[in-house]
Structure formats: C-alpha cells, structure tokens
Design an enzyme around this catalytic site. Structure first.
Site, PDB file in Angstrom:
ATOM      1  CB  ALA A  67     -24.401  22.840 -49.557  1.00  0.00           C
ATOM      2  N   GLY A 112     -22.251  20.545 -45.624  1.00  0.00           N
ATOM      3  CA  GLY A 112     -23.476  19.767 -45.779  1.00  0.00           C
ATOM      4  C   GLY A 112     -23.216  18.265 -45.765  1.00  0.00           C
ATOM      5  CD  GLU A 115     -24.869  21.240 -42.254  1.00  0.00           C
ATOM      6  OE1 GLU A 115     -24.506  21.434 -43.431  1.00  0.00           O
ATOM      7  OE2 GLU A 115     -25.554  22.055 -41.625  1.00  0.00           O
ATOM      8  CD  GLU A 135     -20.823  24.679 -43.249  1.00  0.00           C
ATOM      9  OE1 GLU A 135     -19.905  24.555 -42.406  1.00  0.00           O
ATOM     10  OE2 GLU A 135     -21.607  23.770 -43.528  1.00  0.00           O
TER      11      GLU A 135
END
Ligand code: CAA
Length: 261
Positions: A67, A112, A115, A135
């Site tokens: 992200a 992300g 993911e 993260e």
C-alpha cells in the site's frame, strides 16, 4: 473508463491482463489505484466471454511493493479504517470473480502487494520475485487481508513467522512452501502466464467456473457439506450444451467446440 494507475489489455479473446502501473512508486497501491482495480473487476465480472484474469506489475522491479506509504503516513484512525475497508472490498471482489485470477509476480510483492497476490487464485512467480509482509517495520499490520489469507495458504506457523519478522521470501522458497505454483525466468513470466490462460480458455467455460465455485465455496464448509455442494454442481454441469459437446467430441475423437452454455 480511462485509467491513470493501471493498464488493462485483452491480449487474446477472453483473457484479460491487468497491470498495476505506477513503476516510479514500485506500483504501490494508493486509493485511486484500488478504485481502478475495482472497476476492472466489475468489468471482468460482467463479461460473459471472460475466461481468465492475469494480474501483474509494470516494470522489471516490482509486482506491487505495498500500500502507498506516502498516502498513509498522516491519516487518521477513521481514514485508516476506510482505507482498509476499501482494500478489503477490492481483494474480496477479485477473489470472488467467477473466472480464475492468476498473479504474475515479477519482483517485489510486499505488504498490500502480497495481499493482492494472495487474493488471486494462484501465483506464478519470476525468479526475481520477493514476497513479504513488512508492515511491522512501519509499526502497523497488514490491512488488506494478509493476516488471514497468508495463514490459510501457508499454515499459521509459517505465516506468523513472516508477519512478525517482515522477512522476504525469495522465489525458490515461495515455490517450496506453496506460495507460488511455478517459478519462471523473469523474461518468460508473461508468456508462461498467457500460455496457462490460453489452456484454461480452451476448456469448457461453464465447467471452469463451476470448478472455481466448488473450490471456493467448499473451502468454507465441512467436508461432507462441501462434497454435497460438489454433487449439486456436478449435476448442474449435465444441464449444459458444453457437457454434451465435450463428451460427444471425446467419443468422436475430435476437439470439443464449447459454446459457454
Ligand atoms: N509506498 C509508496 N512508495 C513506495 C513504496 C510503497 N509501499 N515502495 C516503494 N516506494 C517508492 C519509494 O519511496 C521510492 O520513491 P522515490 O524514488 O520517490 O524515493 C521508489 O518507490 C523506489 O523505491 P526504493 O528507492 O525504496 O527502492 P529500493 O530498490 O531501494 O527498495 C523496496 C525496494 C525494498 C521494495 C523498498 O522500496 C521498500 O521497502 N518498500 C516498502 C515496502 C513496504 O513496506 N510495503 C508495505 C507497505 S504497508 C502496507 O502494504 C499496508 C497494508 O497491508 C494495507
């Protein structure tokens, strides 16, 4: 719809290729990119002629490096909640597409990005791929489903190790632990992805969709209920023209001409 952060191609009939296209930020997922991926998912879901969706990243360095950290740095708790919900919705929608969704992981596949790859049905990786959930290095945890899909894929012990250390997993280990189905030289990844998509597109289209449905819905059920689901879907296949054509073609020793009905 014109896209700013992704590319959408249809290299062959029925085969969609979505490329996350922010190479200067290693294809990091900001909110706008998530919205564009959601639009692609809606488009593919609405296309009865769709057979496979391939997902990859632009450039040679990254699939998706996570992200977008710059966009997240100063957000409030409410904005964090909304950003995670947006990412979750996109991952759920991608995973729920009726056709196979295959990630072509061509480099960094972190946070992300990992993911996103986990929300795909399976992963083909280049020999340059590096997976991870880093993260914890940023003082946060995954927000697009990583704490849930990674343990389901690798088991809780392996997943917790990766989630708590942020360690990167290179292609050979990804193959060994079942994160990637296959690893190819980077220059061959796209061609291998297309070849795979082509081979799926040549099968009975209704049957492929029913297979995905059986595996996905069955995965959330106990074994006997899931096998009953398989029976229902098996019986449903016998209502299709494709079943008649597939079996007739076999017995007549010729390739089947499936009509998707
Ligand atoms: N968000 C925003 N920008 C990013 C980014 C990210 N996730 N990852 C890389 N970039 C940017 C860098 O800031 C850099 O931009 P500038 O050129 O403007 O400085 C550019 O992409 C190139 O990156 P690097 O210079 O860092 O390249 P490198 O080769 O030295 O390192 C890397 C590559 C190891 C992937 C490193 O970029 C990195 O660690 N990226 C962050 C990975 C990460 O922490 N991902 C998780 C994000 S949080 C998350 O995803 C939460 C969630 O689950 C929802």
């Amino acid at each position: 719809m014109t896209f700013q952060n992704i590319l959408l191609e249809q290299p062959e009939p029925g085969i969609y290729l979505l490329t996350v296209n922010r190479p200067k930020a290693l294809n990091a997922l900001n909110a706008a990119t998530l919205d564009e991926i959601a639009a692609v998912v809606r488009k593919v879901a609405a296309d009865d002629a769709a057979r496979v969706l391939l997902v990859t990243g632009a450039g040679e360095k990254a699939f998706v490096a996570g992200a977008d950290i710059a966009e997240m740095r100063d957000i409030t708790i409410e904005q964090a909640q909304a950003f995670s919900e947006k990412g979750m919705q996109v991952m759920h929608a991608l995973e729920s597409l009726p056709v196979p969704v295959i990630a072509l992981v061509n480099g960094y596949c972190l946070g992300g990005g990992c993911e996103l790859a986990l929300a795909c049905d399976w992963i083909l990786a280049s020999d340059t791929a590096a997976f991870g959930q880093p993260e914890v290095n940023l003082g946060i945890l995954p927000g697009f489903g990583g704490t849930q899909r990674l343990p389901r894929k690798l088991g809780p012990a392996r997943a917790l190790e990766l989630l708590t250390t942020g360690r990167q997993v290179k292609a050979d280990e990804a193959l060994r632990v079942g994160l990637a189905n296959h690893v190819y030289p980077a220059a061959e990844l796209r061609a291998q992805g297309l070849e795979l998509a082509r081979s799926i597109a040549a099968k009975g289209p209704v049957a492929v969709r029913l297979v995905k449905q059986a595996v996905q819905r069955g995965g959330n059920l106990d074994l006997y209920t899931a096998c009953a689901l398989e029976t229902d879907l098996f019986a449903r296949a016998f209502t299709t023209q494709d079943q008649k054509e597939g079996m007739r073609a076999f017995l007549e020793k010729r390739p089947a001409k499936f009509q998707n009905r």
